[in-house]
Design a protein around this motif. Structure first.
Motif, mmCIF file in Angstrom:
data_model
loop_
_atom_site.group_PDB
_atom_site.id
_atom_site.type_symbol
_atom_site.label_atom_id
_atom_site.label_comp_id
_atom_site.label_asym_id
_atom_site.label_seq_id
_atom_site.Cartn_x
_atom_site.Cartn_y
_atom_site.Cartn_z
ATOM 1 N N MET A 205 6.041 -1.582 -4.357
ATOM 2 C CA MET A 205 6.365 -1.906 -2.990
ATOM 3 C C MET A 205 5.280 -1.369 -2.323
ATOM 4 S SD MET A 205 9.802 -2.234 -0.950
ATOM 5 C CE MET A 205 10.431 -0.738 -1.736
ATOM 6 N N ALA A 206 4.903 0.021 -2.330
ATOM 7 C CA ALA A 206 4.072 0.607 -1.639
ATOM 8 C C ALA A 206 2.727 0.164 -1.679
ATOM 9 C CB ALA A 206 4.083 2.214 -1.813
ATOM 10 N N ARG A 207 2.399 -0.189 -2.894
ATOM 11 C CA ARG A 207 0.964 -0.982 -3.185
ATOM 12 C C ARG A 207 0.839 -2.354 -2.293
ATOM 13 N NH1 ARG A 207 1.088 -1.662 -8.534
ATOM 14 N NH2 ARG A 207 1.240 0.672 -8.385
ATOM 15 N N ALA A 208 1.998 -3.244 -2.471
ATOM 16 C CA ALA A 208 2.024 -4.509 -1.842
ATOM 17 C C ALA A 208 1.870 -4.378 -0.541
ATOM 18 C CB ALA A 208 3.382 -5.106 -2.394
ATOM 19 N N LEU A 209 2.457 -3.095 0.331
ATOM 20 C CA LEU A 209 2.525 -3.114 1.631
ATOM 21 C C LEU A 209 1.032 -2.436 2.144
ATOM 22 C CD1 LEU A 209 6.087 -1.780 2.112
ATOM 23 C CD2 LEU A 209 5.243 -3.974 2.783
ATOM 24 N N GLY A 210 0.157 -2.286 1.190
ATOM 25 C CA GLY A 210 -1.170 -1.467 1.543
ATOM 26 C C GLY A 210 -1.190 -0.265 1.721
ATOM 27 N N VAL A 211 0.014 0.508 1.026
ATOM 28 C CA VAL A 211 -0.273 2.225 1.293
ATOM 29 C C VAL A 211 -1.123 2.645 0.007
ATOM 30 C CG1 VAL A 211 1.374 4.177 1.161
ATOM 31 C CG2 VAL A 211 2.183 1.842 2.271
ATOM 32 N N ASP A 212 -1.603 3.653 0.297
ATOM 33 C CA ASP A 212 -2.412 4.284 -0.569
ATOM 34 C C ASP A 212 -1.427 4.723 -1.659
ATOM 35 O OD1 ASP A 212 -3.739 6.472 -2.357
ATOM 36 O OD2 ASP A 212 -5.011 6.341 -0.419
ATOM 37 N N PRO A 213 -1.696 4.582 -3.052
ATOM 38 C CA PRO A 213 -0.682 4.734 -4.047
ATOM 39 C C PRO A 213 -0.730 6.318 -4.236
ATOM 40 C CG PRO A 213 -2.509 3.648 -5.005
ATOM 41 C CD PRO A 213 -2.783 3.631 -3.616
ATOM 42 N N ARG A 214 -1.786 7.145 -3.974
ATOM 43 C CA ARG A 214 -1.727 8.516 -3.989
ATOM 44 C C ARG A 214 -0.934 9.369 -2.992
ATOM 45 N NH1 ARG A 214 -7.996 8.973 -3.880
ATOM 46 N NH2 ARG A 214 -7.557 7.251 -2.408
ATOM 47 N N ILE A 215 -0.784 8.657 -1.813
ATOM 48 C CA ILE A 215 0.031 9.168 -0.574
ATOM 49 C C ILE A 215 1.560 8.572 -0.913
ATOM 50 C CG2 ILE A 215 0.439 8.588 1.788
ATOM 51 C CD1 ILE A 215 -2.459 8.287 2.181
ATOM 52 N N ALA A 216 1.763 7.574 -1.490
ATOM 53 C CA ALA A 216 3.118 7.248 -1.752
ATOM 54 C C ALA A 216 3.589 7.934 -2.826
ATOM 55 C CB ALA A 216 2.862 5.701 -2.437
ATOM 56 N N ALA A 217 2.839 8.329 -3.798
ATOM 57 C CA ALA A 217 3.263 9.235 -5.202
ATOM 58 C C ALA A 217 3.517 10.532 -4.602
ATOM 59 C CB ALA A 217 2.050 9.233 -6.259
ATOM 60 N N GLU A 218 2.762 11.092 -3.549
ATOM 61 C CA GLU A 218 3.020 12.481 -2.990
ATOM 62 C C GLU A 218 4.192 12.360 -2.122
ATOM 63 O OE1 GLU A 218 2.237 16.380 -2.135
ATOM 64 O OE2 GLU A 218 1.304 15.227 -3.406
ATOM 65 N N CYS A 219 4.603 11.382 -1.367
ATOM 66 C CA CYS A 219 5.717 11.534 -0.373
ATOM 67 C C CYS A 219 7.064 10.746 -1.059
ATOM 68 C CB CYS A 219 5.448 10.489 0.730
ATOM 69 S SG CYS A 219 3.775 11.184 1.779
ATOM 70 N N LEU A 220 6.915 9.765 -1.919
ATOM 71 C CA LEU A 220 8.300 9.453 -2.346
ATOM 72 C C LEU A 220 9.183 10.072 -2.813
ATOM 73 C CD1 LEU A 220 6.872 5.840 -3.724
ATOM 74 C CD2 LEU A 220 8.653 6.204 -1.783
ATOM 75 N N PRO A 221 8.848 11.224 -3.630
ATOM 76 C CA PRO A 221 10.020 12.006 -4.319
ATOM 77 C C PRO A 221 10.791 12.726 -3.069
ATOM 78 C CG PRO A 221 7.973 12.265 -5.533
ATOM 79 C CD PRO A 221 7.735 11.581 -4.362
ATOM 80 N N GLU A 222 10.116 13.190 -2.105
ATOM 81 C CA GLU A 222 10.889 13.958 -1.030
ATOM 82 C C GLU A 222 11.909 12.798 -0.174
ATOM 83 O OE1 GLU A 222 8.443 16.257 1.431
ATOM 84 O OE2 GLU A 222 7.077 16.651 -0.194
ATOM 85 N N ILE A 223 11.075 11.486 0.021
ATOM 86 C CA ILE A 223 11.940 10.446 0.915
ATOM 87 C C ILE A 223 13.092 10.088 -0.122
ATOM 88 C CG2 ILE A 223 11.933 8.338 1.449
ATOM 89 C CD1 ILE A 223 8.885 8.636 2.110
ATOM 90 N N GLU A 224 13.034 10.095 -1.482
ATOM 91 C CA GLU A 224 14.081 9.663 -2.620
ATOM 92 C C GLU A 224 15.000 10.866 -2.385
ATOM 93 O OE1 GLU A 224 14.599 8.946 -7.305
ATOM 94 O OE2 GLU A 224 13.288 10.476 -6.516
#
Length: 55
Positions: free
Chosen positions: A21-40
């Motif tokens: 979903m992050a990729r589809a929204l144009g979010v850099d996958p490295r940033i998403a991988a870094e932030c998603l665990p904390e958000i989760e």
């Protein structure tokens, strides 16, 4: 979602889906991988608190 003796609870997100979903929204996958665990972690805790309050 798991249903232990005390009721249902959320254990976590499908990270592959969250990254897709992050990729589809144009979010850099490295940033998403870094932030998603904390958000989760925060979202899972809050959803479980809300579900416990609804019982």
């Amino acid at each position: 979602m798991v249903s232990p003796a005390g009721g249902a609870m959320v254990l976590g997100w499908d990270m592959a889906a969250a990254l897709a979903m992050a990729r589809a929204l144009g979010v850099d996958p490295r940033i998403a991988a870094e932030c998603l665990p904390e958000i989760e972690a925060v979202m899972v805790r809050k959803i479980n608190e809300q579900m416990a309050g609804d019982r």
